[in-house]
Scaffold this motif. Sequence first.
Motif, PDB file in Angstrom:
ATOM      1  N   GLU A  46      55.176  41.472  31.969  1.00 57.99           N
ATOM      2  CA  GLU A  46      55.502  41.521  33.404  1.00 57.99           C
ATOM      3  C   GLU A  46      56.998  41.715  33.572  1.00 57.99           C
ATOM      4  O   GLU A  46      57.816  41.036  32.947  1.00 57.99           O
ATOM      5  CB  GLU A  46      55.062  40.226  34.080  1.00 57.99           C
ATOM      6  N   ALA A  47      57.367  42.665  34.437  1.00 65.75           N
ATOM      7  CA  ALA A  47      58.782  42.905  34.713  1.00 65.75           C
ATOM      8  C   ALA A  47      59.364  41.718  35.479  1.00 65.75           C
ATOM      9  O   ALA A  47      58.660  41.020  36.213  1.00 65.75           O
ATOM     10  CB  ALA A  47      58.950  44.184  35.521  1.00 65.75           C
ATOM     11  N   SER A  48      60.646  41.469  35.267  1.00 67.57           N
ATOM     12  CA  SER A  48      61.293  40.347  35.943  1.00 67.57           C
ATOM     13  C   SER A  48      61.223  40.543  37.463  1.00 67.57           C
ATOM     14  O   SER A  48      61.544  41.620  37.975  1.00 67.57           O
ATOM     15  CB  SER A  48      62.759  40.250  35.512  1.00 67.57           C
ATOM     16  N   PRO A  49      60.796  39.520  38.202  1.00 66.90           N
ATOM     17  CA  PRO A  49      60.646  39.653  39.657  1.00 66.90           C
ATOM     18  C   PRO A  49      61.998  39.679  40.363  1.00 66.90           C
ATOM     19  O   PRO A  49      63.034  39.315  39.802  1.00 66.90           O
ATOM     20  CB  PRO A  49      59.840  38.408  40.033  1.00 66.90           C
ATOM     21  N   THR A  50      61.975  40.129  41.599  1.00 63.28           N
ATOM     22  CA  THR A  50      63.173  40.168  42.443  1.00 63.28           C
ATOM     23  C   THR A  50      63.068  39.089  43.517  1.00 63.28           C
ATOM     24  O   THR A  50      62.005  38.891  44.110  1.00 63.28           O
ATOM     25  CB  THR A  50      63.312  41.539  43.127  1.00 63.28           C
ATOM     26  N   ASP A  51      64.170  38.381  43.712  1.00 62.52           N
ATOM     27  CA  ASP A  51      64.179  37.319  44.719  1.00 62.52           C
ATOM     28  C   ASP A  51      64.777  37.863  46.017  1.00 62.52           C
ATOM     29  O   ASP A  51      65.935  38.269  46.051  1.00 62.52           O
ATOM     30  CB  ASP A  51      65.001  36.132  44.209  1.00 62.52           C
ATOM     31  N   GLU A  52      63.967  37.942  47.054  1.00 59.35           N
ATOM     32  CA  GLU A  52      64.423  38.434  48.363  1.00 59.35           C
ATOM     33  C   GLU A  52      64.163  37.364  49.416  1.00 59.35           C
ATOM     34  O   GLU A  52      63.008  37.024  49.696  1.00 59.35           O
ATOM     35  CB  GLU A  52      63.687  39.733  48.742  1.00 59.35           C
ATOM     36  N   ASP A  53      65.283  36.854  49.945  1.00 61.60           N
ATOM     37  CA  ASP A  53      65.190  35.823  50.996  1.00 61.60           C
ATOM     38  C   ASP A  53      64.335  34.648  50.545  1.00 61.60           C
ATOM     39  O   ASP A  53      63.501  34.112  51.307  1.00 61.60           O
ATOM     40  CB  ASP A  53      64.629  36.417  52.296  1.00 61.60           C
ATOM     41  N   GLY A  54      64.552  34.241  49.297  1.00 63.88           N
ATOM     42  CA  GLY A  54      63.822  33.099  48.779  1.00 63.88           C
ATOM     43  C   GLY A  54      62.403  33.392  48.368  1.00 63.88           C
ATOM     44  O   GLY A  54      61.679  32.488  47.957  1.00 63.88           O
ATOM     45  N   VAL A  55      61.999  34.645  48.452  1.00 70.06           N
ATOM     46  CA  VAL A  55      60.645  35.039  48.072  1.00 70.06           C
ATOM     47  C   VAL A  55      60.720  35.851  46.771  1.00 70.06           C
ATOM     48  O   VAL A  55      61.469  36.827  46.686  1.00 70.06           O
ATOM     49  CB  VAL A  55      59.964  35.861  49.179  1.00 70.06           C
ATOM     50  N   SER A  56      59.947  35.458  45.768  1.00 71.71           N
ATOM     51  CA  SER A  56      59.920  36.169  44.492  1.00 71.71           C
ATOM     52  C   SER A  56      58.908  37.294  44.571  1.00 71.71           C
ATOM     53  O   SER A  56      57.715  37.061  44.793  1.00 71.71           O
ATOM     54  CB  SER A  56      59.553  35.203  43.353  1.00 71.71           C
ATOM     55  N   ILE A  57      59.397  38.516  44.415  1.00 65.84           N
ATOM     56  CA  ILE A  57      58.542  39.693  44.518  1.00 65.84           C
ATOM     57  C   ILE A  57      58.455  40.366  43.150  1.00 65.84           C
ATOM     58  O   ILE A  57      59.472  40.661  42.521  1.00 65.84           O
ATOM     59  CB  ILE A  57      59.094  40.688  45.559  1.00 65.84           C
ATOM     60  N   GLY A  58      57.228  40.608  42.688  1.00 56.74           N
ATOM     61  CA  GLY A  58      57.027  41.221  41.385  1.00 56.74           C
ATOM     62  C   GLY A  58      57.527  42.648  41.312  1.00 56.74           C
ATOM     63  O   GLY A  58      57.534  43.373  42.310  1.00 56.74           O
ATOM     64  N   ASN A  59      57.943  43.036  40.113  1.00 56.61           N
ATOM     65  CA  ASN A  59      58.451  44.398  39.894  1.00 56.61           C
ATOM     66  C   ASN A  59      57.588  45.199  38.928  1.00 56.61           C
ATOM     67  O   ASN A  59      58.053  46.118  38.260  1.00 56.61           O
ATOM     68  CB  ASN A  59      59.893  44.339  39.374  1.00 56.61           C
ATOM     69  N   GLY A  60      56.326  44.809  38.808  1.00 58.82           N
ATOM     70  CA  GLY A  60      55.415  45.621  38.014  1.00 58.82           C
ATOM     71  C   GLY A  60      55.399  45.270  36.544  1.00 58.82           C
ATOM     72  O   GLY A  60      55.577  44.112  36.156  1.00 58.82           O
ATOM     73  N   VAL A  61      55.211  46.293  35.730  1.00 57.77           N
ATOM     74  CA  VAL A  61      54.991  46.103  34.309  1.00 57.77           C
ATOM     75  C   VAL A  61      56.089  46.770  33.487  1.00 57.77           C
ATOM     76  O   VAL A  61      56.663  47.778  33.907  1.00 57.77           O
ATOM     77  CB  VAL A  61      53.612  46.676  33.909  1.00 57.77           C
ATOM     78  N   THR A  62      56.358  46.185  32.317  1.00 61.52           N
ATOM     79  CA  THR A  62      57.328  46.767  31.392  1.00 61.52           C
ATOM     80  C   THR A  62      56.605  47.137  30.099  1.00 61.52           C
ATOM     81  O   THR A  62      55.825  46.344  29.562  1.00 61.52           O
ATOM     82  CB  THR A  62      58.456  45.769  31.059  1.00 61.52           C
ATOM     83  N   ILE A  63      56.838  48.339  29.621  1.00 59.03           N
ATOM     84  CA  ILE A  63      56.224  48.794  28.363  1.00 59.03           C
ATOM     85  C   ILE A  63      57.153  48.423  27.218  1.00 59.03           C
ATOM     86  O   ILE A  63      58.268  48.932  27.113  1.00 59.03           O
ATOM     87  CB  ILE A  63      55.985  50.318  28.401  1.00 59.03           C
ATOM     88  N   ASN A  64      56.700  47.519  26.359  1.00 62.55           N
ATOM     89  CA  ASN A  64      57.535  47.048  25.245  1.00 62.55           C
ATOM     90  C   ASN A  64      57.413  47.919  23.999  1.00 62.55           C
ATOM     91  O   ASN A  64      58.289  47.922  23.138  1.00 62.55           O
ATOM     92  CB  ASN A  64      57.154  45.609  24.879  1.00 62.55           C
TER      93      ASN A  64
END
Length: 458
Positions: A46-64
Amino acid sequence: MSSLNASLSIATQSLLAQEDNLAVTNNNIANVNTVGYSRESVSLSEASPTDEDGVSIGNGVTINGITSVQDELLTLRIQQQTSTQSSADAQVNALTQIQTLFPSTGTSLSSSFSSFFTSLSALSSNPTSTANRQTVLSSAQTLVNQFNSISAGLSSPASSLNTSVKTDVAQINKLASQAASLNQQLVQAQASGQDSGTVTDQLNAVELQLSGLTNLTVTHTSDGDSLSIGSGTPIVLGSKSYALSTTNNSSGDLQVLDSGGANITSTISGGDLGGTIQVRDTDLPSLSSSLDTLANQFATAFNAAQAGGYNQNGTAGTALFSGITSTVAGSAASIKLATTDPTAIAASSDTATGGNGNVANLTALQNTVLPSGQSATTTASNLIYQIGNLTSTATAESTATKLSLTSLNNEQSSVSGVSIDEESANLIRYQQAYEAAAKVVTTIASLFDTTINMISGS
């Protein structure tokens, strides 16, 4: 717009992830019958989420990356069992040939002893019989021939065993060079994020072949696999291999030297090389030593019994066997019949012609305990048991290890092998995931159009 862009980025990453999944699944199916192939899988996180206005929003998937599905512990156990079985097989092959020198039926050292003492017993009933005396000499010659023949037979395998040592060392050097090259390819593939599964499979195959030759120790490092044999002699470190060499010792047997010239022969065990060295340096010398000891002690004891009696001419008995010295080694090869004169057998206990008083002392040697702790006939029988036991033990180990290997390979196949049913199910799953991601992309594109039209319309 930033939220739509983020969603589009997530959907695009999902598409790429499912594309990789489909490609890897296709490759797995293509290699379902490829020997040594380990199924691959795409490593996702899982890609590191983004915090917007105190809300953690997912950033999708990361291919390792793409990894081979393997169980390192299983691989190690298979290598160890392969080494054990190859060693046992090498011993069985060599010992089976040697065993023909010690038959349990027909003409053998044991039967020759029996015939010799039987002829002495017959002489006791008629000590003046030239025919009986000649039979004793003939039986003694047969016994001598048996000692000579078996000794020569125990010496001859050394040549073929030395050839095997030389061949195995050359093969180890060749495989070590291949492993070093594969290490370099593996490090380069991992550094560039490329699929390293193929190189890993090739490296495992090389290491398995090395395990069939000797006791191999594998250590995983950032530079690839470090390989050592014996008591820690390195043959591969990263992209560099270290060649072994051979040289003859004073007995003419090939010795294995490490890259620095140190003799590591005694440290090698396992594999074809270890099994070959075991027979050449341990089993054969043990059998030869037992044979030489028997020849030396029996001939010495019999000659002493001869000296205690008188021959047919009324003079003190002389040695019946020659070629025996205080040095036990080589006695079986050097023992000879000291005379061809039938009258030389010291059957009498006094100077009287035709006496048989000393025959009892001669025949008593059949059961007299020699300095080795056993009688001549028992020792001869034990030689048959000794080689039979060695062969039986090696055969049993080979059979048991073969069963263990079959079980381990089946277990490895269940972990690393390709299942058509599983891969077919994955195809459907990844196809659906791809179609869903594509639907997201289409939806976002439509939302972009709507938004643009709204802006244009205003």
